[in-house]
Write a protein that holds these residues in place. Structure first.
Motif, PDB file in Angstrom:
ATOM      1  N   ILE A 201       0.840  -1.203   0.000  1.00 38.30           N
ATOM      2  CA  ILE A 201       0.000   0.000   0.000  1.00 38.30           C
ATOM      3  C   ILE A 201       0.872   1.248   0.000  1.00 38.30           C
ATOM      4  O   ILE A 201       0.567   2.236  -0.678  1.00 38.30           O
ATOM      5  CB  ILE A 201      -0.971  -0.022   1.200  1.00 38.30           C
ATOM      6  CG1 ILE A 201      -2.022  -1.111   0.991  1.00 38.30           C
ATOM      7  CG2 ILE A 201      -1.631   1.339   1.402  1.00 38.30           C
ATOM      8  CD1 ILE A 201      -2.901  -1.366   2.182  1.00 38.30           C
ATOM      9  N   ILE A 202       1.978   1.208   0.736  1.00 37.75           N
ATOM     10  CA  ILE A 202       2.905   2.348   0.749  1.00 37.75           C
ATOM     11  C   ILE A 202       3.498   2.560  -0.642  1.00 37.75           C
ATOM     12  O   ILE A 202       3.556   3.694  -1.137  1.00 37.75           O
ATOM     13  CB  ILE A 202       3.997   2.142   1.813  1.00 37.75           C
ATOM     14  CG1 ILE A 202       3.385   2.237   3.212  1.00 37.75           C
ATOM     15  CG2 ILE A 202       5.124   3.154   1.643  1.00 37.75           C
ATOM     16  CD1 ILE A 202       4.315   1.827   4.330  1.00 37.75           C
ATOM     17  N   PHE A 203       3.933   1.485  -1.284  1.00 41.45           N
ATOM     18  CA  PHE A 203       4.456   1.585  -2.648  1.00 41.45           C
ATOM     19  C   PHE A 203       3.412   2.168  -3.585  1.00 41.45           C
ATOM     20  O   PHE A 203       3.702   3.052  -4.399  1.00 41.45           O
ATOM     21  CB  PHE A 203       4.882   0.203  -3.163  1.00 41.45           C
ATOM     22  CG  PHE A 203       6.345  -0.046  -3.080  1.00 41.45           C
ATOM     23  CD1 PHE A 203       7.153   0.138  -4.181  1.00 41.45           C
ATOM     24  CD2 PHE A 203       6.911  -0.485  -1.900  1.00 41.45           C
ATOM     25  CE1 PHE A 203       8.505  -0.106  -4.109  1.00 41.45           C
ATOM     26  CE2 PHE A 203       8.258  -0.739  -1.804  1.00 41.45           C
ATOM     27  CZ  PHE A 203       9.071  -0.538  -2.918  1.00 41.45           C
ATOM     28  N   LEU A 204       2.195   1.666  -3.486  1.00 38.74           N
ATOM     29  CA  LEU A 204       1.111   2.129  -4.337  1.00 38.74           C
ATOM     30  C   LEU A 204       0.833   3.610  -4.116  1.00 38.74           C
ATOM     31  O   LEU A 204       0.713   4.386  -5.072  1.00 38.74           O
ATOM     32  CB  LEU A 204      -0.145   1.298  -4.062  1.00 38.74           C
ATOM     33  CG  LEU A 204      -1.353   1.516  -4.957  1.00 38.74           C
ATOM     34  CD1 LEU A 204      -1.050   1.045  -6.357  1.00 38.74           C
ATOM     35  CD2 LEU A 204      -2.537   0.748  -4.400  1.00 38.74           C
ATOM     36  N   GLY A 205       0.762   4.024  -2.870  1.00 40.86           N
ATOM     37  CA  GLY A 205       0.472   5.429  -2.561  1.00 40.86           C
ATOM     38  C   GLY A 205       1.585   6.362  -2.987  1.00 40.86           C
ATOM     39  O   GLY A 205       1.331   7.402  -3.617  1.00 40.86           O
TER      40      GLY A 205
END
Length: 110
Positions: free
Chosen positions: A93-97
């Motif tokens: 999720i961090i990578f995506l955000g």
């Protein structure tokens, strides 16, 4: 056209793709492990259905079905693996955000 901004946009887009694929795989493994512990037939199919779909209908369907099936055999090892996969999904999720934020900023620069 600014080549550095274009290169940064490509890197950010790649981060979005990596994050989305990572989240999907972690969700697949979490659901298949849970379905296996609950004794549901075809746990990998449930994992595949849960990770697919634009509106998360497979995940919602699994969560509804899951309520009727109690946990039959979930070892400590499986519990730890599920918790570990939840944390890994958080990294996705961090990578995506970050990829999405960087991509939007890069697009505004081009």
């Amino acid at each position: 056209m600014n080549t550095q901004a274009l290169a940064l946009g490509i890197v950010c887009f790649a981060a979005i793709i990596v994050g989305a694929l990572h989240i999907g795989f972690q969700l697949f493994r979490i659901v298949s492990l849970d379905a296996e512990a609950r004794g549901l037939s075809h746990p990998k199919l449930w994992g595949f259905l849960a990770m697919g779909g634009n509106n998360s209908s497979g995940l919602i369907m699994y969560l509804i079905l899951r309520r009727k099936s109690p946990v039959i055999n979930m070892s400590e090892e499986v519990c730890h693996e599920i918790e570990s996969r939840k944390k890994r999904a958080g990294v996705g999720i961090i990578f995506l955000g970050l990829g999405a934020i960087g991509f939007v900023i890069t697009i505004s620069l081009i």
